[in-house]
Design a protein around this motif. Structure first.
Motif, PDB file in Angstrom:
ATOM      1  N   ALA A  27       0.849  -1.192   0.000  1.00  0.00           N
ATOM      2  CA  ALA A  27       0.000   0.000   0.000  1.00  0.00           C
ATOM      3  C   ALA A  27       0.886   1.244   0.000  1.00  0.00           C
ATOM      4  O   ALA A  27       1.729   1.397   0.880  1.00  0.00           O
ATOM      5  CB  ALA A  27      -0.905  -0.002   1.218  1.00  0.00           C
ATOM      6  N   CYS A  65      -4.813  15.052  -4.198  1.00  0.00           N
ATOM      7  CA  CYS A  65      -6.269  15.244  -4.282  1.00  0.00           C
ATOM      8  C   CYS A  65      -6.708  16.537  -3.595  1.00  0.00           C
ATOM      9  O   CYS A  65      -7.746  16.578  -2.931  1.00  0.00           O
ATOM     10  CB  CYS A  65      -7.001  14.046  -3.699  1.00  0.00           C
ATOM     11  N   GLU A  77      -1.491   6.305   4.399  1.00  0.00           N
ATOM     12  CA  GLU A  77      -1.759   5.795   3.051  1.00  0.00           C
ATOM     13  C   GLU A  77      -2.264   6.912   2.155  1.00  0.00           C
ATOM     14  O   GLU A  77      -3.000   7.798   2.593  1.00  0.00           O
ATOM     15  CB  GLU A  77      -2.791   4.672   3.089  1.00  0.00           C
ATOM     16  N   PRO A  79      -4.453   8.595  -0.963  1.00  0.00           N
ATOM     17  CA  PRO A  79      -5.835   8.414  -1.416  1.00  0.00           C
ATOM     18  C   PRO A  79      -5.933   7.415  -2.576  1.00  0.00           C
ATOM     19  O   PRO A  79      -4.975   7.227  -3.334  1.00  0.00           O
ATOM     20  CB  PRO A  79      -6.248   9.815  -1.876  1.00  0.00           C
ATOM     21  N   GLN A  80      -7.079   6.806  -2.715  1.00  0.00           N
ATOM     22  CA  GLN A  80      -7.322   5.799  -3.753  1.00  0.00           C
ATOM     23  C   GLN A  80      -7.020   6.342  -5.147  1.00  0.00           C
ATOM     24  O   GLN A  80      -6.499   5.618  -5.998  1.00  0.00           O
ATOM     25  CB  GLN A  80      -8.763   5.289  -3.663  1.00  0.00           C
ATOM     26  N   GLN A  81      -7.355   7.609  -5.407  1.00  0.00           N
ATOM     27  CA  GLN A  81      -7.119   8.186  -6.733  1.00  0.00           C
ATOM     28  C   GLN A  81      -5.632   8.213  -7.082  1.00  0.00           C
ATOM     29  O   GLN A  81      -5.252   8.068  -8.240  1.00  0.00           O
ATOM     30  CB  GLN A  81      -7.686   9.612  -6.824  1.00  0.00           C
ATOM     31  N   LYS A  83      -3.427   6.025  -5.809  1.00  0.00           N
ATOM     32  CA  LYS A  83      -3.068   4.611  -5.973  1.00  0.00           C
ATOM     33  C   LYS A  83      -3.393   4.105  -7.370  1.00  0.00           C
ATOM     34  O   LYS A  83      -2.661   3.305  -7.937  1.00  0.00           O
ATOM     35  CB  LYS A  83      -3.804   3.750  -4.945  1.00  0.00           C
ATOM     36  N   THR A  84      -4.519   4.569  -7.935  1.00  0.00           N
ATOM     37  CA  THR A  84      -4.936   4.110  -9.264  1.00  0.00           C
ATOM     38  C   THR A  84      -4.294   4.906 -10.391  1.00  0.00           C
ATOM     39  O   THR A  84      -4.426   4.534 -11.555  1.00  0.00           O
ATOM     40  CB  THR A  84      -6.466   4.195  -9.410  1.00  0.00           C
TER      41      THR A  84
END
Length: 98
Positions: A27, A65, A77, A79-81, A83-84
């Motif tokens: 992660a 973000c 960690e 943000p998901q954005q 990570k993608t």
């Protein structure tokens, strides 16, 4: 892959463009991204964080973000954005003065 945007002076030092892509195992956290960045671009060691204390340099800031992550723990960690790959992790050289 994590997309990282570097400030101009670090782009010059690393001899790269404005945006670089790095690979992080597990992660992605603030600390793992900085470590991967230093591993991929060894000339950046000591410019983003103090090598003896491990702390962020005073005039370096981190954003993702639209949020300022500069004072967050290294284990935070991303943000998901980020990570993608749809958003970037920004390393910003802050300015001071009046």
């Amino acid at each position: 892959m994590i997309r990282v945007v570097l400030p101009y002076h670090l782009q010059n030092l690393a001899r790269t463009g404005r945006e670089v892509e790095i690979s992080v195992e597990g992660a992605p956290t603030i600390g793992s991204v900085v470590e991967a960045l230093e591993n991929q671009y060894p000339m950046l060691r000591g410019t983003i964080r103090n090598q003896s204390t491990g702390h962020r340099r005073p005039f370096i800031r981190f954003f993702a973000c639209g949020a300022d992550l500069s004072l967050e723990a290294w284990e935070t960690e991303l943000p998901q954005q980020v990570k993608t790959g749809s958003e970037v992790f920004r390393v910003v050289g802050a300015m001071s003065g009046g």
